[in-house]
Design an enzyme around this catalytic site. Structure first.
Site, PDB file in Angstrom:
ATOM      1  N   TYR A 177       0.839  -1.204   0.000  1.00 21.45           N
ATOM      2  CA  TYR A 177       0.000   0.000   0.000  1.00 21.45           C
ATOM      3  C   TYR A 177       0.868   1.247   0.000  1.00 21.45           C
ATOM      4  O   TYR A 177       0.640   2.190  -0.770  1.00 21.45           O
ATOM      5  CB  TYR A 177      -0.910  -0.030   1.223  1.00 21.45           C
ATOM      6  CG  TYR A 177      -1.923   1.087   1.285  1.00 21.45           C
ATOM      7  CD1 TYR A 177      -3.073   1.046   0.514  1.00 21.45           C
ATOM      8  CD2 TYR A 177      -1.742   2.167   2.139  1.00 21.45           C
ATOM      9  CE1 TYR A 177      -4.017   2.061   0.570  1.00 21.45           C
ATOM     10  CE2 TYR A 177      -2.673   3.179   2.207  1.00 21.45           C
ATOM     11  CZ  TYR A 177      -3.809   3.130   1.422  1.00 21.45           C
ATOM     12  OH  TYR A 177      -4.730   4.148   1.492  1.00 21.45           O
ATOM     13  N   LYS A 181       0.833   3.781  -3.266  1.00 20.78           N
ATOM     14  CA  LYS A 181       0.275   5.118  -3.067  1.00 20.78           C
ATOM     15  C   LYS A 181       1.351   6.175  -3.290  1.00 20.78           C
ATOM     16  O   LYS A 181       1.097   7.221  -3.897  1.00 20.78           O
ATOM     17  CB  LYS A 181      -0.331   5.247  -1.667  1.00 20.78           C
ATOM     18  CG  LYS A 181      -1.666   4.545  -1.518  1.00 20.78           C
ATOM     19  CD  LYS A 181      -2.714   5.105  -2.483  1.00 20.78           C
ATOM     20  CE  LYS A 181      -4.072   4.480  -2.289  1.00 20.78           C
ATOM     21  NZ  LYS A 181      -5.092   4.990  -3.245  1.00 20.78           N
ATOM     22  N   THR A 212     -17.329   7.104   2.828  1.00 19.63           N
ATOM     23  CA  THR A 212     -17.807   6.338   1.677  1.00 19.63           C
ATOM     24  C   THR A 212     -18.831   5.307   2.144  1.00 19.63           C
ATOM     25  O   THR A 212     -19.074   5.139   3.343  1.00 19.63           O
ATOM     26  CB  THR A 212     -16.639   5.613   1.001  1.00 19.63           C
ATOM     27  OG1 THR A 212     -16.060   4.690   1.936  1.00 19.63           O
ATOM     28  CG2 THR A 212     -15.568   6.596   0.541  1.00 19.63           C
TER      29      THR A 212
END
Length: 309
Positions: A177, A181, A212
């Site tokens: 990750y 990113k 979200t």
């Protein structure tokens, strides 16, 4: 819906927002609809077909709401990892408009299958399929941008926005990750360099902790209130619309920006009238641990909702 924000006039602007079936992409598309833009809403979830991991929201739903808000929403089923899908999108936009003013690279498949293995597990316990999801997401951003850029060289100015996340040198809690990113931000910087002799601006935009559909489901399952820094997906959209409307946006090319800072600069608020500040990590593994907890709670909630035989 528009308390604290006067939508700029983007009538006549043509935009592509990837990964807009739900989440941040949907919020960006809706804000552009408020501003009167034509928005090609792309994603893999369609009303008559499959939906990513069975989650709510489709490109058709988002496109309809963009139109209802005063823009023009155009739903396009597209997997941006597929060169043929990207080529078909190019051909459609070229035939319809001959140009593109805005590309928002929001599509990110890295959270799929998150309940199968803890998101913040150490790298030697991480399955390669998770790395491949990250890798595919980054490749998709590169592929669609490479394909559509020539449509952006015609307008007086155009904008590429990469939706990403990092926080300086703070480790994001998971090797893959963190790497991808960071790579997403670096890729936008590279786009900006290659585009330096054109009128196309490329930059990265970092949301904060966004409410979200996935996050809200987890919050409800936990019975807790929203985090103090939480904001709606449309807060990000208002930042994007403000950037597109700014005639001086070219001075920001190659930069990494935060939604909260742009809210202060352009003087807009979230849909509830608040103005959450720029999001900052408080320490190592903060985001990954939070994401893992949310995914576990959502999985448990889904399990509880399933009918028992």
């Amino acid at each position: 819906m528009n308390d604290g924000w006067n939508a700029p006039d983007l009538a006549g602007s043509v935009a592509v927002v990837t990964g807009a079936s739900r989440g941040v992409g949907r919020g960006v598309a809706l804000a552009l609809g408020d501003a009167g833009a034509t928005v090609y809403v792309t994603g893999r979830s369609t009303r008559d077909g499959e939906r990513t991991e069975g989650l709510p929201g489709t490109v058709d739903d988002t496109a309809d709401e963009v139109t209802a808000r005063g823009g023009r929403g155009i739903a396009v089923r597209c997997d941006h990892r597929d060169a043929k899908d990207n080529a078909a999108l190019y051909e459609r936009i070229e035939a319809d408009h001959g140009r593109l003013d805005l590309l928002v690279n929001n599509a990110w498949g890295g959270y799929e299958r998150s309940v199968e293995v803890p998101f913040d597990a150490p790298y030697w316990k991480q399955p390669m399929w998770r790395y491949e999801l990250f890798e595919g997401s980054l490749r998709a951003q590169y592929e669609v941008t490479r394909t559509l850029t020539s449509l952006m060289l015609t307008p007086e100015r155009a904008l590429i926005v990469g939706i990403s996340f990092s926080d300086g040198d703070v480790y994001l809690g998971q090797v893959g990750y963190d790497v991808f990113k960071t790579a997403s931000d670096r890729m936008c910087k590279g786009f900006a360099y290659d585009l330096r002799k054109t009128k196309v601006t490329a930059l990265s935009l970092h949301p904060g902790f966004v409410a979200t559909e996935r996050v809200e489901a987890a919050r409800e399952a936990m019975g807790s209130g929203p985090a103090a820094v939480v904001h709606s997906p449309e807060y990000v959209g208002r930042a994007v619309a403000s950037l597109l409307a700014d005639p001086e946006v070219g001075t920001r090319t190659g930069q990494t920006l935060s939604t909260g800072d742009l809210a202060d600069h352009y003087d807009f608020a979230d849909v509830d009238g608040r103005r959450p500040p720029a999001f900052r990590l408080e320490g190592r593994m903060t985001l990954a641990t939070r994401m893992d907890r949310l995914n576990r709670v959502v999985a448990a909630a889904n399990s509880e909702a399933e009918p028992r035989s």
